[in-house]
Design a protein around this motif. Sequence first.
Motif, PDB file in Angstrom:
ATOM      1  N   ALA A  52     -12.019 -19.512  56.468  1.00 56.78           N
ATOM      2  CA  ALA A  52     -11.766 -19.504  57.909  1.00 56.78           C
ATOM      3  C   ALA A  52     -10.552 -18.662  58.253  1.00 56.78           C
ATOM      4  N   MET A  53      -9.636 -18.501  57.291  1.00 53.90           N
ATOM      5  CA  MET A  53      -8.462 -17.659  57.497  1.00 53.90           C
ATOM      6  C   MET A  53      -8.720 -16.224  57.053  1.00 53.90           C
ATOM      7  N   GLY A  54      -9.943 -15.946  56.602  1.00 50.27           N
ATOM      8  CA  GLY A  54     -10.283 -14.607  56.151  1.00 50.27           C
ATOM      9  C   GLY A  54      -9.829 -14.296  54.745  1.00 50.27           C
ATOM     10  N   VAL A  55      -9.613 -15.332  53.938  1.00 50.44           N
ATOM     11  CA  VAL A  55      -9.135 -15.155  52.556  1.00 50.44           C
ATOM     12  C   VAL A  55     -10.237 -15.589  51.593  1.00 50.44           C
ATOM     13  N   GLU A  56     -10.507 -14.750  50.631  1.00 51.57           N
ATOM     14  CA  GLU A  56     -11.509 -15.074  49.613  1.00 51.57           C
ATOM     15  C   GLU A  56     -11.056 -14.520  48.269  1.00 51.57           C
ATOM     16  N   PHE A  57     -10.952 -15.400  47.289  1.00 54.48           N
ATOM     17  CA  PHE A  57     -10.546 -14.983  45.952  1.00 54.48           C
ATOM     18  C   PHE A  57     -11.782 -14.593  45.140  1.00 54.48           C
ATOM     19  N   PHE A  85       2.398 -19.033  54.493  1.00 52.75           N
ATOM     20  CA  PHE A  85       3.491 -18.542  55.338  1.00 52.75           C
ATOM     21  C   PHE A  85       2.948 -17.718  56.495  1.00 52.75           C
ATOM     22  N   LYS A  86       2.040 -16.794  56.210  1.00 53.70           N
ATOM     23  CA  LYS A  86       1.481 -15.947  57.256  1.00 53.70           C
ATOM     24  C   LYS A  86       0.725 -16.779  58.277  1.00 53.70           C
ATOM     25  N   TRP A  87       0.012 -17.797  57.810  1.00 52.89           N
ATOM     26  CA  TRP A  87      -0.730 -18.643  58.738  1.00 52.89           C
ATOM     27  C   TRP A  87       0.219 -19.503  59.567  1.00 52.89           C
ATOM     28  N   THR A  88       1.328 -19.920  58.961  1.00 51.92           N
ATOM     29  CA  THR A  88       2.278 -20.777  59.675  1.00 51.92           C
ATOM     30  C   THR A  88       2.939 -20.047  60.827  1.00 51.92           C
ATOM     31  N   ILE A 113      -7.004 -22.018  62.423  1.00 53.86           N
ATOM     32  CA  ILE A 113      -8.054 -21.807  61.437  1.00 53.86           C
ATOM     33  C   ILE A 113      -9.405 -21.735  62.128  1.00 53.86           C
ATOM     34  N   GLY A 114     -10.160 -20.689  61.830  1.00 54.72           N
ATOM     35  CA  GLY A 114     -11.518 -20.570  62.338  1.00 54.72           C
ATOM     36  C   GLY A 114     -11.629 -19.974  63.724  1.00 54.72           C
TER      37      GLY A 114
END
Length: 211
Positions: free
Chosen positions: A82-87, A143-146, A152-153
């Motif tokens: 939802a934050m655009g992060v995928e490992f 940190f970036k999301w904070t 989220i989403g």
Amino acid sequence: ALTRSFLLAFFPFMVLFVLIFVKDKSRWLYVGLAILAFCLTMSPWIYRNYRLHHRFLLLSTRGGYNIWMRNNPYFIKDELAAMGVEFPPEKLDKLKYREYILGYPDFSPDQGELERNEILTREGIKFLKANFGFFLELCWIRFKWTIGYKGIGLKGPLLSGISLLSYGPVLLGFLVSLFVGWRKLVVSLPLWSVVGYFILFYSLTHEGLRY
């Protein structure tokens, strides 16, 4: 409970702040009131832990679970997406001590709340030390999301615009205060410290209140 354990580390700083910036004799009164308020606030939680575990515990017994949950890319996969992060799977396959995050540990019925927390904490710290670079990457994402304005989403220009209008002025006001607030540190330093403490703690642990 309304008492959040992540504020414990902030309390000594506030006492130190009073001792440094309050110059008259009343500072000892303020320190005493702060200590009294802290003890009264924490006493129900301490009493509960002592009755249950027969030990004096200031912290909750969810710390170990939080370490496992919030540093587990499989458990928070949807949240990260939802934050655009995928490992990439190949990156996760290279993590050391990977079995720690592949599934929640099996505990026996006779292992109590305290013992389970101690095991999860010990194993979690072991995992983070073995994959310190990965842990720093997760901290940077948090940190970036904070400090970001999006939740989220939230997708699309309309939702992004609403988020920017609601949170943007707050973030801008804080940045402006960094330039003008240094002249009145006795007022601005506690406020800066609260903001900085929450951002740092949230980035490291994903624990606390984002806003």
